[in-house]
Design an enzyme around this catalytic site. Structure first.
Site, PDB file in Angstrom:
ATOM      1  N   HIS A  24       0.824  -1.207   0.000  1.00 56.61           N
ATOM      2  CA  HIS A  24       0.000   0.000   0.000  1.00 56.61           C
ATOM      3  C   HIS A  24       0.862   1.262   0.000  1.00 56.61           C
ATOM      4  O   HIS A  24       2.023   1.255   0.433  1.00 56.61           O
ATOM      5  CB  HIS A  24      -0.935   0.018   1.206  1.00 56.61           C
ATOM      6  N   GLU A 136      -2.316  -7.390   7.188  1.00 56.58           N
ATOM      7  CA  GLU A 136      -1.031  -7.193   7.845  1.00 56.58           C
ATOM      8  C   GLU A 136      -0.919  -8.074   9.081  1.00 56.58           C
ATOM      9  O   GLU A 136      -1.929  -8.406   9.718  1.00 56.58           O
ATOM     10  CB  GLU A 136      -0.866  -5.720   8.238  1.00 56.58           C
TER      11      GLU A 136
END
Length: 301
Positions: A24, A136
């Site tokens: 990201h 994550e």
């Protein structure tokens, strides 16, 4: 010609997929967290959104995937269901600016995450699917004893409810029961951390899940820790420089393209390019069968 199996591999094309891994773009938690690791513990960064610089990184990567022709090749985009990854996914791989004169839902509404960005269209782009397996991990890297006293589960890695996301990202697909655990975030715990070994197992499950998909060219928008610890399990049979290329840390909004190979028959796709030959059968049939039964000569090509 002799070919050393440790330096070269040969696999059927239909047992491979091309994946384009993307970390990201810069989130608000990255700005302060890069200076003070303890800041990742702050509830102020719950489900962190992209910074203005992060959106600039998204624009640059979008230009690259279009200029390189990659945008037209990708069959599907898989994204972690957090705000910063979905903003990155729709910004890089989504359609052009949305107008309410069309029937299709937008991928993202205007100003999501206080971004001051226009709505993004879902037309003329690959489908985008949210998948929990590539979220994550909860803590990563080699930590000093001092930091270990301060780290725990990071609020920036806790997601919102699916219902809330569906309002913000109407055309992102949250419907796969195998991809989203529940409406609320049941995977995030206030004081339980996922170990690196547990993350590696989850990463392996994610790659196995990819083989259940029919798509051959897949973009994956995820996180630094997930990428680092998952990819660290690969490349042990490669030259050290190749392994380093596979496992090095990703920068914000970095894209790397790789090929994965199905060595264990996890997938079931048949080849779309192989051709059986000997159609129709003819006078060469007996000769072909004799050749097929011959033993190969070592070193021959």
């Amino acid at each position: 010609m002799d070919m050393d199996s440790t330096t070269s591999g040969l696999y059927p094309l239909h047992r491979s997929k091309t994946i384009h891994l993307v970390r990201h773009a810069q989130g608000i938690h990255n700005v302060i967290g890069d200076k003070d690791y303890k800041a990742y513990m702050s509830p102020d960064y719950f489900d962190a959104e992209l910074t203005p610089l992060g959106w600039h990184q998204v624009e640059n990567l979008r230009k690259h995937v279009h200029a390189s022709g990659l945008a037209k090749k990708i069959d599907v985009v898989i994204t972690s269901p957090l705000l910063r990854t979905m903003q990155t996914a729709v910004g890089v791989f989504g359609g052009e600016g949305y107008t309410d004169t069309v029937d299709a839902l937008p991928l993202m509404l205007a100003n999501v995450g206080n971004s001051a960005r226009s709505a993004i269209s879902s037309l003329n782009c690959p489908p985008i699917i949210a998948v929990e397996l590539c979220r994550e991990h909860l803590v990563g890297g080699v930590l000093t004893q001092q930091l270990k006293r301060h780290v725990g589960v990071h609020p920036c890695d806790r997601r919102r409810s699916v219902g809330e996301y569906q309002c913000l990202f109407p055309a992102v697909d949250f419907s796969l029961a195998s991809a989203i655990e529940s409406d609320e975030d049941v995977l995030w715990k206030a004081n339980i951390r996922e170990t690196r070994e547990e993350l590696a197992i989850r990463g392996k499950k994610f790659f196995e899940w990819l083989w259940t998909r029919k798509e051959k060219e897949i973009a994956i928008v995820t996180h630094s820790g997930f990428l680092f610890h998952t990819l660290a399990t690969f490349g042990n049979d490669c030259h050290p420089l190749v392994r380093k290329e596979i496992t090095k840390h990703f920068a914000n909004c970095e894209l790397r393209s790789m090929v994965i190979v199905d060595k264990s028959m996890l997938g079931s796709d048949s080849s779309t390019t192989d051709y059986p030959g000997r159609v129709p059968s003819g006078p060469d049939t007996q000769r072909d069968e004799k050749i097929a039964n011959d033993k190969p000569v070592s070193g021959s090509t």
